[in-house]
Design a protein around this motif. Structure first.
Motif, PDB file in Angstrom:
ATOM      1  N   ALA A 108      36.279  47.026 -55.664  1.00  0.00           N
ATOM      2  CA  ALA A 108      35.759  48.359 -55.964  1.00  0.00           C
ATOM      3  C   ALA A 108      34.520  48.265 -56.843  1.00  0.00           C
ATOM      4  N   GLU A 109      34.536  47.360 -57.813  1.00  0.00           N
ATOM      5  CA  GLU A 109      33.385  47.195 -58.701  1.00  0.00           C
ATOM      6  C   GLU A 109      32.185  46.643 -57.939  1.00  0.00           C
ATOM      7  N   ALA A 110      32.434  45.692 -57.036  1.00  0.00           N
ATOM      8  CA  ALA A 110      31.352  45.122 -56.223  1.00  0.00           C
ATOM      9  C   ALA A 110      30.725  46.194 -55.336  1.00  0.00           C
ATOM     10  N   ALA A 111      31.558  47.075 -54.769  1.00  0.00           N
ATOM     11  CA  ALA A 111      31.044  48.147 -53.912  1.00  0.00           C
ATOM     12  C   ALA A 111      30.137  49.090 -54.701  1.00  0.00           C
ATOM     13  N   LYS A 112      30.453  49.340 -55.972  1.00  0.00           N
ATOM     14  CA  LYS A 112      29.608  50.201 -56.810  1.00  0.00           C
ATOM     15  C   LYS A 112      28.248  49.551 -57.051  1.00  0.00           C
ATOM     16  N   TRP A 113      28.240  48.251 -57.324  1.00  0.00           N
ATOM     17  CA  TRP A 113      26.994  47.546 -57.612  1.00  0.00           C
ATOM     18  C   TRP A 113      26.146  47.353 -56.361  1.00  0.00           C
ATOM     19  N   ALA A 114      26.795  47.137 -55.214  1.00  0.00           N
ATOM     20  CA  ALA A 114      26.071  46.817 -53.971  1.00  0.00           C
ATOM     21  C   ALA A 114      25.546  48.087 -53.319  1.00  0.00           C
ATOM     22  N   ASP A 115      24.584  48.701 -53.957  1.00  0.00           N
ATOM     23  CA  ASP A 115      24.010  49.943 -53.444  1.00  0.00           C
ATOM     24  C   ASP A 115      22.677  49.720 -52.737  1.00  0.00           C
ATOM     25  N   GLY A 116      22.264  48.453 -52.589  1.00  0.00           N
ATOM     26  CA  GLY A 116      21.009  48.148 -51.917  1.00  0.00           C
ATOM     27  C   GLY A 116      19.803  48.199 -52.841  1.00  0.00           C
ATOM     28  N   VAL A 117      20.010  48.667 -54.072  1.00  0.00           N
ATOM     29  CA  VAL A 117      18.935  48.710 -55.054  1.00  0.00           C
ATOM     30  C   VAL A 117      19.194  47.670 -56.143  1.00  0.00           C
ATOM     31  N   ARG A 118      20.416  47.705 -56.692  1.00  0.00           N
ATOM     32  CA  ARG A 118      20.763  46.762 -57.753  1.00  0.00           C
ATOM     33  C   ARG A 118      21.285  45.449 -57.188  1.00  0.00           C
TER      34      ARG A 118
END
Length: 75
Positions: free
Chosen positions: A28-38
């Motif tokens: 879940a934490e990885a999905a939040k970070w992996a937004d294509g910008v960060r």
């Protein structure tokens, strides 16, 4: 755990990550970070490729038309 690759440098209380660094985080934490910008998700499974390229598709050829027979008794 999911792996992400940082696209920008990020620092916070107790962590510091550089752009290009790969980090393991809970899903879940990885999905939040992996937004294509960060960051972006890193594929860990090898990509499956076919052994042979697919065969070219061809249209089926229609059988030749037969000429219509002359009506009986006209000869």
């Amino acid at each position: 755990m999911a792996r992400i690759r940082l696209l920008t440098s990020v620092a916070g209380e107790g962590f510091s990550w550089r752009a290009g660094e790969e980090v393991d985080l809970p899903g879940a934490e990885a999905a939040k970070w992996a937004d294509g910008v960060r960051a972006e998700l890193v594929r860990t499974d090898p990509v499956e490729t076919p052994e042979q390229p697919p065969a070219a598709e061809r249209a089926a050829r229609r059988p030749a038309r037969r000429k219509a027979a002359a009506p009986r008794g006209t000869e």
